[in-house]
Scaffold this motif. Structure first.
Motif, PDB file in Angstrom:
ATOM      1  N   ASP A  23       1.044  -0.964  -0.401  1.00 51.94           N
ATOM      2  CA  ASP A  23      -0.615  -0.073  -0.138  1.00 51.94           C
ATOM      3  C   ASP A  23       0.667   1.473  -0.174  1.00 51.94           C
ATOM      4  OD1 ASP A  23      -1.581   2.026   0.238  1.00 51.94           O
ATOM      5  OD2 ASP A  23      -3.139   1.105   2.211  1.00 51.94           O
ATOM      6  N   HIS A  25       0.068   4.191   0.870  1.00 56.56           N
ATOM      7  CA  HIS A  25       0.215   4.704   2.118  1.00 56.56           C
ATOM      8  C   HIS A  25       1.042   4.153   3.216  1.00 56.56           C
ATOM      9  CE1 HIS A  25      -2.541   7.478  -0.272  1.00 56.56           C
ATOM     10  NE2 HIS A  25      -3.396   6.519  -0.495  1.00 56.56           N
ATOM     11  N   ASP A  26       0.837   2.855   3.211  1.00 57.85           N
ATOM     12  CA  ASP A  26       2.002   2.346   4.408  1.00 57.85           C
ATOM     13  C   ASP A  26       3.224   3.199   4.099  1.00 57.85           C
ATOM     14  OD1 ASP A  26       2.722   0.771   6.421  1.00 57.85           O
ATOM     15  OD2 ASP A  26       1.212  -1.294   5.489  1.00 57.85           O
ATOM     16  N   HIS A  84       0.386  -3.509  15.575  1.00 57.47           N
ATOM     17  CA  HIS A  84       0.112  -2.478  14.892  1.00 57.47           C
ATOM     18  C   HIS A  84       1.066  -0.887  14.867  1.00 57.47           C
ATOM     19  CE1 HIS A  84      -3.623   0.086  13.507  1.00 57.47           C
ATOM     20  NE2 HIS A  84      -2.524  -0.332  12.125  1.00 57.47           N
ATOM     21  N   TRP A 140      -5.336   8.705   8.602  1.00 64.00           N
ATOM     22  CA  TRP A 140      -6.545   8.284   9.522  1.00 64.00           C
ATOM     23  C   TRP A 140      -7.484   8.188   8.406  1.00 64.00           C
ATOM     24  CZ3 TRP A 140      -8.836   5.426  13.264  1.00 64.00           C
ATOM     25  CH2 TRP A 140     -10.024   5.244  13.525  1.00 64.00           C
ATOM     26  N   TYR A 142      -7.203   7.538   5.305  1.00 59.57           N
ATOM     27  CA  TYR A 142      -7.226   6.632   4.580  1.00 59.57           C
ATOM     28  C   TYR A 142      -7.753   5.311   5.296  1.00 59.57           C
ATOM     29  CZ  TYR A 142      -3.877   9.396   1.787  1.00 59.57           C
ATOM     30  OH  TYR A 142      -3.861  10.961   1.261  1.00 59.57           O
ATOM     31  N   TYR A 143      -7.214   4.988   6.495  1.00 63.98           N
ATOM     32  CA  TYR A 143      -7.238   3.310   7.286  1.00 63.98           C
ATOM     33  C   TYR A 143      -8.334   3.627   8.382  1.00 63.98           C
ATOM     34  CZ  TYR A 143      -2.840   2.731   5.338  1.00 63.98           C
ATOM     35  OH  TYR A 143      -2.275   2.888   4.404  1.00 63.98           O
ATOM     36  N   GLY A 146     -10.856   0.894   8.868  1.00 62.85           N
ATOM     37  CA  GLY A 146      -9.821  -0.476   8.844  1.00 62.85           C
ATOM     38  C   GLY A 146      -9.546  -0.538  10.432  1.00 62.85           C
ATOM     39  N   TRP A 147      -8.965   0.725  10.778  1.00 64.30           N
ATOM     40  CA  TRP A 147      -8.414   0.864  12.180  1.00 64.30           C
ATOM     41  C   TRP A 147      -8.950   0.444  13.047  1.00 64.30           C
ATOM     42  CZ3 TRP A 147      -4.370   4.921  11.401  1.00 64.30           C
ATOM     43  CH2 TRP A 147      -3.124   4.534  10.740  1.00 64.30           C
ATOM     44  N   ARG A 150     -10.311  -2.918  13.423  1.00 65.49           N
ATOM     45  CA  ARG A 150      -9.850  -3.850  14.505  1.00 65.49           C
ATOM     46  C   ARG A 150     -10.201  -3.713  15.740  1.00 65.49           C
ATOM     47  NH1 ARG A 150      -3.637  -3.874  12.676  1.00 65.49           N
ATOM     48  NH2 ARG A 150      -2.160  -5.155  14.312  1.00 65.49           N
TER      49      ARG A 150
END
Length: 162
Positions: A23, A25-26, A84, A140, A142-143, A146-147, A150
């Motif tokens: 990814d 962005h990662d 994480h 944040w 973007y994720y 998902g976060w 999680r």
């Protein structure tokens, strides 16, 4: 700690981390089973096996955070946060939730507080601190979904084993 809680924590982590991704962005770059090339430059990320990932997680996250010495629910939450966001951050946030000296090192004071204080209250505070921290991250946007999912999966799992 039983072997069972480690196996359950790892299984939950695999739900959260998934398989191979690259990814843009990662900042970790190539990632497989949550193991990033940035953190493990000598690992063959593309061909990483789940069994090898499990070895790395046990050694570098579970053991480093001394999860074997915590109540099961806290060990799972700390382990997932450590994977994480890093062990140092996960430990410091735990120490804040416990109200002990914040030094990023799991010692007798931290373990004692983990086993003395009400797990449910500590866990709630810990996970709230984690979510607030994640919401402040520049990625944040973007994720976020998902976060948040999680953290909610971890919360649901942990509160079900208290």
């Amino acid at each position: 700690m039983t072997q069972l809680i480690w196996e359950q924590a790892f299984h939950l982590l695999m739900i959260n981390e998934g398989g191979y991704v690259n990814d843009c962005h990662d900042t970790g770059g190539q990632t497989n089973f949550g193991i990033s090339k940035a953190s493990y430059p000598n690992e063959d990320i593309c061909n990483l096996t789940e069994e090898r990932a499990k070895e790395i997680y046990r050694r570098d996250y579970w053991n480093k955070c001394k999860c074997d010495y915590m109540p099961d629910a806290l060990s799972v939450a700390v382990f997932d946060f450590a994977v994480h966001s890093g062990t140092y951050k996960a430990i410091r946030f735990l120490q804040q939730a416990l109200g002990v000296k914040v030094d990023g090192i799991i010692g007798n004071q931290t373990i004692g507080a983990c086993n003395r204080l009400p797990v449910k209250e500590v866990l709630e505070d810990y996970l709230n601190r984690r979510l607030a921290f994640m919401q402040k991250q520049s990625v944040w946007k973007y994720y976020a979904r998902g976060w948040a999912n999680r953290i909610n999966r971890v919360k649901d799992f942990c509160f079900n084993i208290i």
